[in-house]
Design a protein around this motif. Structure first.
Motif, mmCIF file in Angstrom:
data_model
loop_
_atom_site.group_PDB
_atom_site.id
_atom_site.type_symbol
_atom_site.label_atom_id
_atom_site.label_comp_id
_atom_site.label_asym_id
_atom_site.label_seq_id
_atom_site.Cartn_x
_atom_site.Cartn_y
_atom_site.Cartn_z
ATOM 1 N N GLN A 170 0.807 -1.400 0.231
ATOM 2 C CA GLN A 170 0.114 0.199 -0.215
ATOM 3 C C GLN A 170 0.667 1.051 -0.295
ATOM 4 N N GLU A 171 2.193 0.978 0.684
ATOM 5 C CA GLU A 171 3.300 2.349 0.716
ATOM 6 C C GLU A 171 3.246 2.408 -0.576
ATOM 7 N N ASN A 172 4.206 1.180 -1.213
ATOM 8 C CA ASN A 172 4.459 2.263 -2.301
ATOM 9 C C ASN A 172 3.837 2.238 -3.612
ATOM 10 N N TRP A 173 2.418 2.097 -2.917
ATOM 11 C CA TRP A 173 1.301 2.093 -4.535
ATOM 12 C C TRP A 173 1.314 3.734 -4.836
ATOM 13 N N ALA A 174 0.936 4.000 -2.824
ATOM 14 C CA ALA A 174 0.770 5.322 -1.974
ATOM 15 C C ALA A 174 1.653 6.002 -3.111
ATOM 16 N N ARG A 175 2.844 5.704 -2.692
ATOM 17 C CA ARG A 175 3.659 7.248 -2.747
ATOM 18 C C ARG A 175 3.973 7.076 -4.953
ATOM 19 N N GLN A 176 3.596 6.085 -5.607
ATOM 20 C CA GLN A 176 3.906 6.116 -6.940
ATOM 21 C C GLN A 176 2.318 6.959 -6.912
ATOM 22 N N GLN A 177 1.800 7.145 -6.184
ATOM 23 C CA GLN A 177 0.981 7.452 -6.969
ATOM 24 C C GLN A 177 0.951 9.389 -7.037
ATOM 25 N N GLY A 178 1.678 9.572 -5.600
ATOM 26 C CA GLY A 178 2.102 10.854 -5.349
ATOM 27 C C GLY A 178 1.977 11.290 -3.656
ATOM 28 N N TYR A 179 1.343 10.449 -3.198
ATOM 29 C CA TYR A 179 0.776 10.668 -1.474
ATOM 30 C C TYR A 179 2.061 10.845 -0.670
ATOM 31 N N HIS A 180 1.561 12.092 -0.156
ATOM 32 C CA HIS A 180 3.023 11.779 0.852
ATOM 33 C C HIS A 180 2.889 11.728 2.256
ATOM 34 N N THR A 181 1.211 11.081 2.697
ATOM 35 C CA THR A 181 0.913 11.290 3.771
ATOM 36 C C THR A 181 -0.200 9.424 3.775
ATOM 37 N N ILE A 182 0.287 8.537 4.580
ATOM 38 C CA ILE A 182 -0.978 7.235 4.898
ATOM 39 C C ILE A 182 -1.412 8.405 5.996
ATOM 40 N N LYS A 183 -2.983 7.811 6.220
ATOM 41 C CA LYS A 183 -3.678 7.957 7.704
ATOM 42 C C LYS A 183 -4.079 7.193 8.004
ATOM 43 N N MET A 184 -4.511 6.933 9.151
ATOM 44 C CA MET A 184 -5.784 5.290 9.396
ATOM 45 C C MET A 184 -5.950 5.339 10.520
ATOM 46 N N LYS A 185 -7.863 5.184 11.362
ATOM 47 C CA LYS A 185 -7.499 5.104 11.882
ATOM 48 C C LYS A 185 -7.789 3.634 13.162
ATOM 49 N N THR A 186 -7.942 3.100 14.465
ATOM 50 C CA THR A 186 -7.523 2.476 14.896
ATOM 51 C C THR A 186 -8.625 2.052 16.656
ATOM 52 N N ARG A 187 -9.554 1.427 16.980
ATOM 53 C CA ARG A 187 -9.528 1.872 17.753
ATOM 54 C C ARG A 187 -9.232 1.102 19.040
ATOM 55 N N ASN A 188 -9.149 1.654 20.280
ATOM 56 C CA ASN A 188 -7.920 1.520 21.535
ATOM 57 C C ASN A 188 -8.392 -0.572 21.882
ATOM 58 N N ARG A 189 -9.689 -0.574 21.488
ATOM 59 C CA ARG A 189 -9.512 -2.501 21.700
ATOM 60 C C ARG A 189 -8.470 -3.595 21.057
#
Length: 146
Positions: free
Chosen positions: A92-111
Motif C-alpha cells: 500500500q505504501e509503495n502504491w501510494a508513493r507512486q501515486q504521489g501521496y506523501h502521507t498515510i492516515k489511519m484510525k484504529t480503536r483502543n481495543r
C-alpha cells in the motif's frame, strides 16, 4: 511459512475475507465499500497463500491534502505474526508513493491493540484521539510520512 504474494483485488474478495476476521463484529458489506471507493482513487490489496486469500488492506483518497487513508484491513488468524500485514502495508505504501501521496492516515480503536502496536512499529504517529463512552472504543488517529 508458505510464500505469500500481494495483488490488487476486489470488493467481493474483501467482503468474503472480512466475514472470517473475528474482531469484525459487523463487517462492512459491499454497499459500504462501493459508497466509499466509487469515484475516488483507491487500492484494494489482497494477500494470497497457495492461491487462497489470507488478508487484505483497503484504502482511498479521503481528503485533498496529499494523504491516502488506509481504511480497512485484516489478516486471517492462522496467518498473523507471519509478516503478512507488513507485506500488505509495504504494498500500500509503495502504491501510494507512486501515486504521489506523501502521507498515510489511519484510525484504529483502543481495543484493537495488535493493530495499534503494528502501526506504531511501522512508523505511524498518534496525532489525535476521539473519546467515546467506553475507553476501549476510543478512536486513535495515526499518520505516517512517506
Amino acid at each position: 511459512m508458505t510464500e505469500v504474494t500481494v495483488k490488487k483485488g476486489s470488493i467481493v474478495d474483501v467482503v468474503k475475507l472480512s466475514m472470517q476476521i473475528p474482531e469484525f463484529h459487523q463487517p462492512h458489506q459491499e454497499n459500504e465499500y462501493r459508497l466509499r471507493l466509487e469515484d475516488t482513487p483507491h487500492l484494494i490489496a489482497i494477500a494470497f497463500s497457495k492461491n487462497a486469500a489470507v488478508g487484505f488492506k483497503v484504502g482511498y483518497q479521503r481528503e485533498n491534502d496529499g494523504s491516502f487513508y488506509s481504511w480497512m484491513g485484516g489478516i486471517l488468524p492462522d496467518f498473523r505474526r507471519k509478516g503478512v500485514a507488513r507485506l500488505l502495508a509495504d504494498y500500500q505504501e509503495n502504491w501510494a508513493r507512486q501515486q504521489g501521496y506523501h502521507t498515510i492516515k489511519m484510525k484504529t480503536r483502543n481495543r484493537l491493540k495488535p493493530m495499534l502496536y503494528f502501526a506504531l512499529g511501522n512508523g505511524f504517529n498518534i496525532v489525535k484521539v476521539d473519546q467515546r463512552e467506553s475507553v476501549e472504543e476510543n478512536r486513535i488517529h495515526l499518520e505516517k510520512q512517506l
